[in-house]
Structure formats: structure tokens, C-alpha cells
Design a protein around this motif. Structure first.
Motif, PDB file in Angstrom:
ATOM      1  N   SER A   1       0.818  -1.222   0.000  1.00 37.93           N
ATOM      2  CA  SER A   1       0.000   0.000   0.000  1.00 37.93           C
ATOM      3  C   SER A   1       0.852   1.273   0.000  1.00 37.93           C
ATOM      4  O   SER A   1       0.330   2.375   0.202  1.00 37.93           O
ATOM      5  N   LYS A   2       2.188   1.076  -0.230  1.00 36.01           N
ATOM      6  CA  LYS A   2       3.122   2.197  -0.341  1.00 36.01           C
ATOM      7  C   LYS A   2       3.171   3.073   0.929  1.00 36.01           C
ATOM      8  O   LYS A   2       3.301   4.299   0.856  1.00 36.01           O
ATOM      9  N   THR A   3       3.077   2.418   2.063  1.00 36.68           N
ATOM     10  CA  THR A   3       3.216   3.113   3.340  1.00 36.68           C
ATOM     11  C   THR A   3       4.682   3.530   3.526  1.00 36.68           C
ATOM     12  O   THR A   3       5.586   2.733   3.250  1.00 36.68           O
ATOM     13  N   PRO A   4       4.961   4.740   3.968  1.00 35.28           N
ATOM     14  CA  PRO A   4       6.355   5.181   4.172  1.00 35.28           C
ATOM     15  C   PRO A   4       7.092   4.269   5.163  1.00 35.28           C
ATOM     16  O   PRO A   4       6.493   3.741   6.110  1.00 35.28           O
ATOM     17  N   ALA A   5       8.384   4.129   4.955  1.00 34.65           N
ATOM     18  CA  ALA A   5       9.203   3.210   5.754  1.00 34.65           C
ATOM     19  C   ALA A   5       9.147   3.545   7.241  1.00 34.65           C
ATOM     20  O   ALA A   5       9.127   2.648   8.092  1.00 34.65           O
ATOM     21  N   ALA A   6       9.118   4.835   7.582  1.00 39.63           N
ATOM     22  CA  ALA A   6       9.087   5.226   8.995  1.00 39.63           C
ATOM     23  C   ALA A   6       7.794   4.760   9.664  1.00 39.63           C
ATOM     24  O   ALA A   6       7.797   4.322  10.820  1.00 39.63           O
ATOM     25  N   GLU A   7       6.684   4.851   8.925  1.00 41.37           N
ATOM     26  CA  GLU A   7       5.396   4.397   9.466  1.00 41.37           C
ATOM     27  C   GLU A   7       5.365   2.877   9.577  1.00 41.37           C
ATOM     28  O   GLU A   7       4.788   2.326  10.532  1.00 41.37           O
ATOM     29  N   ILE A   8       5.977   2.200   8.605  1.00 38.49           N
ATOM     30  CA  ILE A   8       6.061   0.739   8.667  1.00 38.49           C
ATOM     31  C   ILE A   8       6.828   0.322   9.923  1.00 38.49           C
ATOM     32  O   ILE A   8       6.411  -0.589  10.650  1.00 38.49           O
ATOM     33  N   GLU A   9       7.929   1.009  10.186  1.00 36.89           N
ATOM     34  CA  GLU A   9       8.739   0.711  11.374  1.00 36.89           C
ATOM     35  C   GLU A   9       7.891   0.863  12.646  1.00 36.89           C
ATOM     36  O   GLU A   9       7.941   0.012  13.544  1.00 36.89           O
ATOM     37  N   LYS A  10       7.126   1.955  12.729  1.00 35.77           N
ATOM     38  CA  LYS A  10       6.295   2.197  13.910  1.00 35.77           C
ATOM     39  C   LYS A  10       5.214   1.127  14.081  1.00 35.77           C
ATOM     40  O   LYS A  10       4.759   0.868  15.197  1.00 35.77           O
ATOM     41  N   LYS A  11       4.794   0.534  12.978  1.00 35.46           N
ATOM     42  CA  LYS A  11       3.754  -0.485  13.033  1.00 35.46           C
ATOM     43  C   LYS A  11       4.326  -1.863  13.312  1.00 35.46           C
ATOM     44  O   LYS A  11       3.792  -2.620  14.141  1.00 35.46           O
ATOM     45  N   VAL A  12       5.420  -2.214  12.632  1.00 38.90           N
ATOM     46  CA  VAL A  12       5.937  -3.585  12.692  1.00 38.90           C
ATOM     47  C   VAL A  12       6.586  -3.905  14.033  1.00 38.90           C
ATOM     48  O   VAL A  12       6.398  -5.004  14.578  1.00 38.90           O
TER      49      VAL A  12
END
Length: 353
Positions: free
Chosen positions: A110-121
Motif C-alpha cells: 500500500s506504499k506506506t512510508p518506511a518510517a510508518e512501517i517501522e512504527k507499526k511492525v
């Protein structure tokens, strides 16, 4: 939260049409863990895949969180599916991706920014107990760890619903127990609605609030897990439950003919079910004291717990004059105990009078 109305699913193949689902109606409340159990080929996996429209019903309505999924366009359906996570029997992980990358996969798509992915994962890794496995690959993980990755991946899009299609079938009993405990924990912490597809009654007993039993494309029985376990109505339900709660006669009577009339040398066998506080009540001791002239032999007994409710089962044998036995049955009738009269059965090798 989830409402299925008159769901039909018909497959067409070289051998002709297969009617997989036949007018299914099902209502699942928000926050419930709802189990759907059935034998292979009964239609349970088809049914759960209709919820997220991986299988499109031939007829009927699929209402999820107020939306009629059958009326959505493909783009609307893709958005709606973000609210529905799914975990599978065989994990379906990307073998060439790390644990972190597998969990992040839906967000990457879904092309989520890497920083947001980090906060989620990172929190998801901690939630499923894999914070030290982020850089490992699926081949380096146990079956239980792989399923934990699958669960974390399913949660990455913040779904409101989690579908579990035979999620523990490939796991050993101890790992199954830990995965079920994790699913229950996630249900409570994240307030998710969980639908569990299984062929194992132990899974239903461990974590589900309600259960529907599916057989040959129809719902044979449904209700709270406690109701269904303690008072099954349909033959297929009784077969599932008998795996955990044996309904066989004690060995000393097994194989002998059951009669509703007294026969020489026979005992009247009763199956007694105690629920809640009544599981601790001395009902039998009170019956023996009150009903003189009746001999009561305890042949089987166990005490279990379903959703924190004590659940006791006994098989007892009564002997004595007919009037005295009837007096004992009359004594038990108003008590807080369910009585099933099995019938008169002779012990193996007992002499005929």
C-alpha cells in the motif's frame, strides 16, 4: 458486525455442479470469537472465504461492519478487505523475505512510508513474541513461530476482523495451545472480532464464545460453546464432542444391549451433567440418603471447565425395585442437574438371574 443472509455457493466442474453452501444464515457480534466447525468438505472454509469475498457467493448477502460486500466495486472491495485480516493453515509466508519484511508486506504493497512501517511492525513483533526474530527467514523458524509471523502480518493493516482458517491444524498440541492463547489475547487487547474455522472441537472449547456446526453445506447447530458442549442436539455435534468427552459406556457394560425395560441382572444407567455451582453439590449423596432401597454405583466421573464454568459429568448405575428407582429419578428431576436415562444394561459376564 458480520451478517450472512441466505448464502448459497455453487461450483461448476467437469463432474457437474457442487452445492457447497445451502442457504447459510449467520450473525457474529462485534468482539466475539466465533467458531465454525465441520468435517473436511462440509463447506466451512468456503464459508469463511465468503466473508472477505475471496469466494463470491452465488446468492445471498454478506454484511460486514454495515457494508454489503456483494455490492462493492473491486476498488471498494480492496479497501474493505483492509479491515479483514486472515491467517492460514500453511502460513503462506514469503520464503525470501525476513520476518520483519513478511509482517510489513501488506504495508509495503500500500506504499506506506518506511518510517510508518517501522512504527507499526516493531510493536507487532513484540505482541506476537518475535522481537528477537526480526531479521530471520521463515526457514529458520518453527511452525509456531511461522504462524506468529502470519498473525502479525494479518494485523499490520489494523483490521477489525481476524479470520483464522485452520490456523493450528499443522501444529503440535503444545504449540496449538500457545497460538490459541495468543489469538485470545489479541481479541481482548485489540477488541477484534475473530472467526475461527476448524475441525477440532478442542480449539472451539479453548477460545470460542459461540460455535456453529456446519455439515453438508448447512448449519446443523449453533449456540454458545457451553450450551453446545453440555447439550448437543445434532448427531454430527455429538460426534465432535465425543472426541473430547467420551459418551461411551464404561468398559464393564460396553457392547451389551441397552433396553428401556429392566432385564435380569441389569442396572439402570444414567448420564448426569452438572453445571456451575451444582458441579460441587452432593446431589448423589443426598439421593442415596433420601431414596432408601436404591443402590447407586458410580461408574464414571470427571470435572472440566468451559469459559470458567465448572462442568461435571457422571455415569451412575441404579438397582432396586422399580418403584424405588422411579423415586430416585423423581428426586433428581427438580435438582440443578441434567439427567439422561441411558437404559438398562447388564455388566459383562454378569449372571442372568
Amino acid at each position: 458486525m458480520i451478517e450472512l443472509k441466505h448464502i448459497e455457493k455453487i461450483y461448476s466442474g467437469a463432474a457437474g455442479k457442487v452445492h457447497a453452501l445451502k442457504g447459510i444464515d449467520l450473525h457474529i457480534e462485534r468482539g466475539e470469537i466465533y467458531g465454525i466447525i465441520g468435517l473436511s468438505g462440509a463447506g466451512k472454509s468456503t464459508l469463511v472465504r465468503c466473508i472477505n469475498m475471496l469466494e463470491r457467493p452465488t446468492a445471498g448477502e454478506v454484511i460486514v461492519d454495515g457494508q454489503d460486500m456483494m455490492q462493492l466495486s473491486e476498488s471498494q472491495l480492496r479497501d474493505a478487505r483492509k479491515n479483514i485480516g486472515m491467517i492460514f493453515q500453511h502460513f503462506n509466508l514469503l520464503s525470501s523475505a525476513t520476518v520483519y519484511e513478511n509482517i510489513a508486506f501488506p504495508l509495503t504493497l500500500s506504499k506506506t512510508p518506511a518510517a510508518e512501517i517501522e512504527k507499526k511492525v516493531r510493536p507487532l513483533l513484540e505482541l506476537v513474541g518475535l522481537q528477537d526474530k526480526a531479521n530471520q527467514y521463515p526457514a529458520q523458524l518453527s511452525g509456531g513461530q511461522k504462524q506468529r509471523v502470519g498473525i502479525a502480518r494479518a494485523l499490520a493493516s489494523d483490521p477489525k476482523i481476524l479470520l483464522c482458517d485452520e490456523a493450528t491444524s499443522a501444529l503440535d498440541p503444545q504449540t496449538t495451545k500457545s497460538i490459541l492463547a495468543l489469538i485470545k489475547d489479541i481479541n481482548q487487547k485489540l477488541k477484534l472480532t475473530v472467526v475461527v474455522i476448524t475441525h477440532e472441537m478442542q480449539v472451539i472449547k479453548e477460545i470460542c464464545d459461540k460455535v456453529a456446526v456446519i455439515s453438508d453445506g448447512v448449519i446443523a447447530e449453533r449456540g454458545s460453546v457451553l450450551e453446545v458442549f453440555t447439550n448437543p442436539q445434532h448427531k454430527i455435534t455429538k460426534e465432535f464432542i465425543s472426541v473430547l468427552l467420551s459418551n461411551e459406556l464404561p468398559a464393564a457394560f460396553r457392547g451389551n444391549e441397552i433396553s428401556q425395560e429392566k432385564t435380569p441382572g441389569s442396572l439402570l444407567l444414567l448420564r448426569l451433567i452438572f453445571l456451575g455451582e451444582s458441579a460441587d453439590d452432593p446431589v448423589l449423596a443426598e439421593m442415596i440418603r433420601t431414596c432408601k432401597g436404591v443402590e447407586c454405583t458410580m461408574l464414571f466421573g470427571n470435572l472440566d471447565e468451559i469459559h470458567g464454568v465448572p462442568f461435571g459429568r457422571m455415569i451412575v448405575g441404579l438397582s432396586g425395585e422399580d418403584s424405588k428407582i422411579q423415586g430416585a429419578l423423581d428426586f433428581l428431576e427438580p435438582k440443578d442437574v441434567r439427567v439422561e436415562v441411558i437404559g438398562y444394561v447388564r455388566r459383562n459376564n454378569s449372571a442372568v438371574e
